[in-house]
Design a protein around this motif. Sequence first.
Motif, short mmCIF file in Angstrom:
data_model
loop_
_atom_site.label_atom_id
_atom_site.label_comp_id
_atom_site.label_asym_id
_atom_site.label_seq_id
_atom_site.Cartn_x
_atom_site.Cartn_y
_atom_site.Cartn_z
N LEU A 63 2.86 2.09 13.27
CA LEU A 63 3.70 3.14 13.82
C LEU A 63 3.48 4.45 13.07
CD1 LEU A 63 6.97 1.04 14.27
CD2 LEU A 63 5.03 1.29 15.82
N ASP A 64 3.60 5.57 13.79
CA ASP A 64 3.27 6.87 13.22
C ASP A 64 4.24 7.34 12.14
OD1 ASP A 64 1.08 7.08 14.79
OD2 ASP A 64 1.83 8.68 16.09
N TYR A 65 5.46 6.79 12.11
CA TYR A 65 6.48 7.41 11.28
C TYR A 65 6.47 6.98 9.81
CZ TYR A 65 9.14 3.25 12.92
OH TYR A 65 9.57 1.99 13.23
N TYR A 66 5.56 6.12 9.39
CA TYR A 66 5.57 5.65 8.00
C TYR A 66 4.96 6.67 7.04
CZ TYR A 66 7.18 1.04 9.32
OH TYR A 66 7.94 0.01 9.78
N SER A 67 5.43 6.67 5.79
CA SER A 67 4.90 7.50 4.72
C SER A 67 5.08 6.75 3.40
CB SER A 67 5.62 8.85 4.65
OG SER A 67 7.02 8.66 4.43
N ARG A 68 4.25 7.07 2.43
CA ARG A 68 4.31 6.41 1.13
C ARG A 68 4.32 4.88 1.26
NH1 ARG A 68 7.61 9.99 -3.41
NH2 ARG A 68 6.31 11.84 -3.19
N THR A 69 5.34 4.22 0.69
CA THR A 69 5.33 2.76 0.60
C THR A 69 5.25 2.09 1.97
OG1 THR A 69 6.73 2.90 -1.36
CG2 THR A 69 6.55 0.75 -0.29
N VAL A 70 4.30 1.17 2.12
CA VAL A 70 4.27 0.25 3.25
C VAL A 70 4.04 -1.15 2.68
CG1 VAL A 70 3.56 1.84 5.08
CG2 VAL A 70 1.81 0.76 3.65
N PHE A 71 4.64 -2.15 3.31
CA PHE A 71 4.46 -3.52 2.81
C PHE A 71 4.56 -4.52 3.94
CE2 PHE A 71 9.04 -2.73 2.41
CZ PHE A 71 9.61 -3.90 2.88
N GLU A 72 3.96 -5.66 3.72
CA GLU A 72 4.04 -6.80 4.65
C GLU A 72 4.11 -8.08 3.83
OE1 GLU A 72 0.85 -6.97 7.47
OE2 GLU A 72 1.77 -5.49 8.81
N ASP A 131 -1.63 11.75 -3.99
CA ASP A 131 -1.26 12.82 -4.90
C ASP A 131 -0.50 12.23 -6.08
OD1 ASP A 131 1.39 12.37 -4.03
OD2 ASP A 131 1.23 13.92 -2.48
N ASP A 132 -0.20 13.07 -7.07
CA ASP A 132 0.43 12.57 -8.29
C ASP A 132 1.80 11.95 -8.01
OD1 ASP A 132 -1.75 13.36 -9.75
OD2 ASP A 132 -0.85 15.23 -10.46
N ALA A 133 2.58 12.59 -7.13
CA ALA A 133 3.93 12.08 -6.83
C ALA A 133 3.86 10.72 -6.14
CB ALA A 133 4.70 13.08 -5.97
N SER A 134 2.92 10.57 -5.21
CA SER A 134 2.78 9.29 -4.51
C SER A 134 2.31 8.19 -5.46
CB SER A 134 1.79 9.42 -3.35
OG SER A 134 2.27 10.32 -2.37
N ARG A 135 1.40 8.55 -6.35
CA ARG A 135 0.91 7.55 -7.32
C ARG A 135 2.03 7.12 -8.26
NH1 ARG A 135 -3.97 6.01 -8.25
NH2 ARG A 135 -4.83 7.78 -7.08
N GLU A 136 2.83 8.09 -8.73
CA GLU A 136 3.93 7.75 -9.62
C GLU A 136 4.96 6.87 -8.91
OE1 GLU A 136 7.44 9.94 -12.27
OE2 GLU A 136 5.98 11.14 -11.15
N ASN A 153 0.86 -1.17 0.00
CA ASN A 153 0.00 0.00 0.00
C ASN A 153 0.90 1.23 0.00
OD1 ASN A 153 -2.39 1.45 -0.02
ND2 ASN A 153 -2.68 1.36 2.20
N SER A 154 0.32 2.39 -0.18
CA SER A 154 1.03 3.64 -0.01
C SER A 154 0.20 4.53 0.90
CB SER A 154 1.25 4.34 -1.36
OG SER A 154 1.80 5.64 -1.15
N LEU A 155 0.85 5.15 1.88
CA LEU A 155 0.16 6.07 2.78
C LEU A 155 0.07 7.47 2.18
CD1 LEU A 155 1.71 5.03 6.21
CD2 LEU A 155 -0.31 4.14 5.06
N GLY A 156 0.69 7.66 1.02
CA GLY A 156 0.63 8.96 0.38
C GLY A 156 1.47 10.01 1.11
N ASP A 157 1.20 11.26 0.78
CA ASP A 157 1.95 12.37 1.35
C ASP A 157 1.02 13.54 1.62
OD1 ASP A 157 4.72 11.83 1.64
OD2 ASP A 157 4.97 11.83 -0.53
N GLY A 158 1.46 14.38 2.52
CA GLY A 158 0.92 15.73 2.71
C GLY A 158 -0.57 15.88 2.64
N ALA A 159 -1.02 16.75 1.71
CA ALA A 159 -2.42 17.15 1.64
C ALA A 159 -3.34 15.98 1.35
CB ALA A 159 -2.59 18.24 0.58
N GLY A 160 -2.91 15.05 0.47
CA GLY A 160 -3.75 13.91 0.16
C GLY A 160 -3.99 13.04 1.37
#
Length: 428
Positions: free
Chosen positions: A260-269, A229-234, A165-172
């Motif tokens: 955990l709170d510190y993850y952003s964008r890519t997450v995997f298991e 957002d576009d950057a996270s999707r790309e 999955n991706s947690l995305g970034d910022g405003a999204g």
Amino acid sequence: MVSIQAIRGMPDLLPDACNIQSQLIRAAAEIVESYGFREIRLPLLEKTELFARSIGEVTDIVEKEMYSFDDRNGESMTLRPEATAGVVRAVIQHSLVHAGPQKLWLAGPMFRYERPQKGRYRQFDQFNVEAFGLEGPDIDVELIAISARLWKRLGVTDLLTLELNSLGDGAGRQRHREALVDYLRGHADLLDADATRRLETNPLRVLDSKNPAMQDMLAAAPQLPDYWDDASREHFETLTGRLDALGIAWTLNPRLVRGLDYYSRTVFEWTTTALGAQNAVCSGGRYDGLVEQLGGKPTPAVGFAIGVARLAALMEAGGTTAQPVADVYLAALGDAADAAAVVLAERLRDALPGLRLVVNAGGGSFKAQLKRADRSGARFALILGDAEVESATVQLKPLRTHEEQEAVAQSALADTIRERMQATPAAA
């Protein structure tokens, strides 16, 4: 008198289990070092503030699971509940990224006060891989490829599934949080106590709930991919495209958010169905904001952690067994043979580094010593009696298959023994 027992949830690791876990860690270390990662070793004890600031003060780990205490100076200390925060602290403290990107690994125990159950303990070992200073999806791909290579090496590939999955970034990400909170408040009557508490503190964690009564409701909740957002999707599409090119199968899990709170964008298991409720064997992702959050300069970062005990259990489910104690068992019969056996054993160890050679200790009859040799798992027994000492010979007896018996005369071990016996043990 009542005997003293191990602390609940902190089990002893007995030799066979230790053997399998050691096989795992050696294999993992060899693989990650072949990709340019270097080992780092960190203290088990850190300041409590480190975990409160990195993991998040409203997470279950910080609120309920940490082993914390005040030291003699009144400063709060904590046995590490996870490794990433400590690695980041070391990277900042020693200015490691000033020398360029860092690729690090470590292995060791973590501590969490949880309800002990199979696959979940209060002291548990992890193998961590962490990379700093690399922001593109290429390093995400490399970490996943490393883990896939390890599964292949350990024979468990078919027992594991990669979820992404991706947690995305910022405003999204903020828009998703707001939509999720509104949705959950509209279904407040279905939330259990944990979800109700998390709704106000860490709503993303509600998606992690395993409560069967909430699953249909959560399945219809706003999903992160709709808010990328576009950057996270790309970033995500590049990652998955390269995984496809490598032949690494993956599944999108829009409810995978990590705890955990510190993850952003890519997450995997990497998950399995072979271990019951504790299905996550390897978990990771990006934590691009954590270095700055802990006082360093903005530094992209990504890593993963393997639960060593869970992966070892998966190896056993796949047929892995503990390695035998010995390759060769040296039986000695008689006083002269006892003395000569020690000399011969050391000569063989010099000639064949890595040979696991057990010398009989404590005497015993020929039959008893052969029983010990068999129990050791050795492929061969060396039999040295007083007559062999006099004639500077030794008997080499295969203990396993007929094929091994036929191969004895041509074996490197037999050749080495002949060479070493040229110096008569009795002369030593």
